[in-house]
Design an enzyme around this catalytic site. Structure first.
Site, PDB file in Angstrom:
ATOM      1  N   ASP A   1      36.697  40.908  26.091  1.00  0.00           N
ATOM      2  CA  ASP A   1      38.107  40.691  26.448  1.00  0.00           C
ATOM      3  C   ASP A   1      38.925  41.703  25.650  1.00  0.00           C
ATOM      4  O   ASP A   1      38.400  42.373  24.733  1.00  0.00           O
ATOM      5  CB  ASP A   1      38.499  39.237  26.102  1.00  0.00           C
TER       6      ASP A   1
ATOM      7  N   ARG B   1      51.193  27.736  31.123  1.00  0.00           N
ATOM      8  CA  ARG B   1      50.695  28.815  30.250  1.00  0.00           C
ATOM      9  C   ARG B   1      51.645  28.874  29.068  1.00  0.00           C
ATOM     10  O   ARG B   1      52.836  29.171  29.237  1.00  0.00           O
ATOM     11  CB  ARG B   1      50.644  30.156  30.997  1.00  0.00           C
TER      12      ARG B   1
ATOM     13  N   GLN C   1      39.788  30.049  33.391  1.00  0.00           N
ATOM     14  CA  GLN C   1      38.999  31.278  33.486  1.00  0.00           C
ATOM     15  C   GLN C   1      37.505  30.968  33.554  1.00  0.00           C
ATOM     16  O   GLN C   1      36.753  31.578  34.307  1.00  0.00           O
ATOM     17  CB  GLN C   1      39.293  32.160  32.260  1.00  0.00           C
TER      18      GLN C   1
ATOM     19  N   ARG D   1      38.835  32.972  40.749  1.00  0.00           N
ATOM     20  CA  ARG D   1      39.903  32.142  40.166  1.00  0.00           C
ATOM     21  C   ARG D   1      40.525  31.281  41.266  1.00  0.00           C
ATOM     22  O   ARG D   1      40.858  30.120  41.052  1.00  0.00           O
ATOM     23  CB  ARG D   1      40.977  33.022  39.512  1.00  0.00           C
TER      24      ARG D   1
ATOM     25  N   HIS E   1      41.287  29.006  27.354  1.00  0.00           N
ATOM     26  CA  HIS E   1      41.588  29.458  28.723  1.00  0.00           C
ATOM     27  C   HIS E   1      40.545  28.829  29.661  1.00  0.00           C
ATOM     28  O   HIS E   1      39.710  29.526  30.249  1.00  0.00           O
ATOM     29  CB  HIS E   1      41.544  30.988  28.786  1.00  0.00           C
TER      30      HIS E   1
ATOM     31  N   CYS F   1      37.562  38.825  31.704  1.00  0.00           N
ATOM     32  CA  CYS F   1      38.560  38.007  32.406  1.00  0.00           C
ATOM     33  C   CYS F   1      39.666  38.843  33.029  1.00  0.00           C
ATOM     34  O   CYS F   1      40.343  38.390  33.954  1.00  0.00           O
ATOM     35  CB  CYS F   1      39.151  36.971  31.458  1.00  0.00           C
TER      36      CYS F   1
HETATM   37  N1   CP Z   1      42.469  36.448  33.378  1.00  0.00           N
HETATM   38  C1   CP Z   1      43.742  36.018  33.474  1.00  0.00           C
HETATM   39  O1   CP Z   1      44.071  34.869  33.175  1.00  0.00           O
HETATM   40  O2   CP Z   1      44.621  36.938  33.957  1.00  0.00           O
HETATM   41  P1   CP Z   1      46.206  36.792  34.024  1.00  0.00           P
HETATM   42  O3   CP Z   1      46.714  36.863  32.624  1.00  0.00           O
HETATM   43  O4   CP Z   1      46.623  37.985  34.857  1.00  0.00           O
HETATM   44  O5   CP Z   1      46.568  35.491  34.670  1.00  0.00           O
HETATM   45  N1  NVA Z   2      42.836  36.907  25.534  1.00  0.00           N
HETATM   46  C1  NVA Z   2      43.796  37.363  26.511  1.00  0.00           C
HETATM   47  C2  NVA Z   2      43.433  36.831  27.868  1.00  0.00           C
HETATM   48  C3  NVA Z   2      44.351  37.262  28.980  1.00  0.00           C
HETATM   49  C4  NVA Z   2      43.975  36.642  30.292  1.00  0.00           C
HETATM   50  C5  NVA Z   2      45.193  36.912  26.108  1.00  0.00           C
HETATM   51  O1  NVA Z   2      45.343  35.769  25.652  1.00  0.00           O
HETATM   52  O2  NVA Z   2      46.123  37.690  26.239  1.00  0.00           O
END
Ligand code: CP
Ligand code: NVA
Length: 303
Positions: A220, A105, A135, A288, A132, A260
């Site tokens: 989101d 990440r 997701q 997930r 992502h 998400c």
């Molecule tokens: N939706 C998602 O990726 O959540 P987290 O940021 O908690 O991993």
């Molecule tokens: N768009 C959000 C998604 C979190 C899972 C972010 O990038 O923070």
């Protein structure tokens, strides 16, 4: 040595592979609920390099790998030399000689691409500012579980044209549905990603127009990780894009609501929609686990 198979965007898997993966995720879920152990990745190790916070992604990858018989090690920037100037390429060369798969990440998508280019093992994008894809594996599993075949259907993305939106655009291309995207001016998804999607995506600034006749409404957070300083101006720009009961009423009567998570009740979605009967967000989050187990199996399959 064979070139490893990476998963940096949803387009790294073909249409048939994604369909198979979703079927496998549904099967792995059934096995887990039946209490049957399935240790297909016995003795395999995953490294998880997370530059940003996570609840769902971290827990699902760690729990999933354990359930498949493998193990995980979690590395925050504090724990490695990345923060002290060791090049990404060197870390990739080193860690990929020691583990079987690397889940990242990252703040910058380019970092994951650089890492993958120098890794001997598969690299999985666990979220960047641009995509992502993990997701969307869970989201497509959830939609299919609830409604069956989704080709030819219509989903509406309401809010920010962000990383998750980009992966929904890729999902529309691969799963054969249309995605209507409603954003305020200045917050549209990446133009190149939209252009590559052709007719799979429709852009508008009108949330009610996007929601009309949709099978799924998805949104989101208005301020993604790294955009916290823009919160106030975004709250102003996005206020007309809140998903509430009136917006849901524009969609089909049996439309699903997806998000998400984490969600901010009263901001991008009202509590009565998020916690209401059309919402499938808890299934989405739970999936997930199953979808990523299927992904790990696919990428680590021995030929
Ligand atoms: N939706 C998602 O990726 O959540 P987290 O940021 O908690 O991993
Ligand atoms: N768009 C959000 C998604 C979190 C899972 C972010 O990038 O923070």
């Amino acid at each position: 040595m064979t070139t490893p198979r990476h998963f940096l965007t949803l387009l790294d898997l073909g249409q048939a592979e994604l369909a198979t993966l979703v079927r496998r995720a549904i099967e792995l879920k059934r096995l887990r609920h039946a209490g049957e152990r399935h240790a297909s990745l016995q003795g395999r190790t995953q490294a998880m390099i997370f530059e940003k916070s996570s609840t769902r992604t971290r827990v699902s990858f760690e729990a999933g790998m354990a359930q498949l018989g493998g193990s995980s090690l979690f590395l925050s920037p504090r724990d490695t030399h990345l923060d002290r100037g060791e090049p990404v390429e060197d870390m990739a060369r080193v860690t990929s000689r020691m583990v079987d798969v690397i889940v990242i990440r990252a703040n910058q998508h380019a970092m994951v691409e650089r890492f993958a280019a120098h890794s001997q093992v598969p690299v999985i994008n666990a979220l960047t500012e641009l995509h992502h894809p993990c997701q969307l594996l869970a989201d497509m599993q959830t939609w299919i579980e609830h409604r069956g075949a989704i080709a030819g259907r219509r989903a509406a993305w309401i809010g920010d044209g962000n990383n998750v939106c980009h992966s929904w655009i890729h999902a529309a291309m691969r799963f054969g549905f249309t995605l209507a995207v409603a954003t305020p001016k200045g917050y549209a998804p990446d133009a190149a990603i939209v252009a590559a999607a052709g007719k799979a995506v429709e852009l508008t600034n009108d949330p009610h127009h996007a929601a009309a006749g949709a099978d799924v409404i998805v949104t989101d957070t208005w301020a993604s990780m790294g955009q916290e300083h823009e919160k106030a101006e975004r709250a102003k720009a996005f206020a007309p894009y809140r998903v509430d009961r009136a917006l849901m009423a524009r969609a089909k009567p049996d439309a699903l609501f997806m998000h998400c998570l984490p969600a901010y009740r009263g901001h991008e979605v009202t509590a009565d929609v998020l916690d209401g009967p059309q919402s499938v967000v808890w299934d989405e989050a739970g999936n997930r686990l199953h979808a990523q187990k299927a992904l790990l199996e696919l990428l680590l399959a021995r030929t």
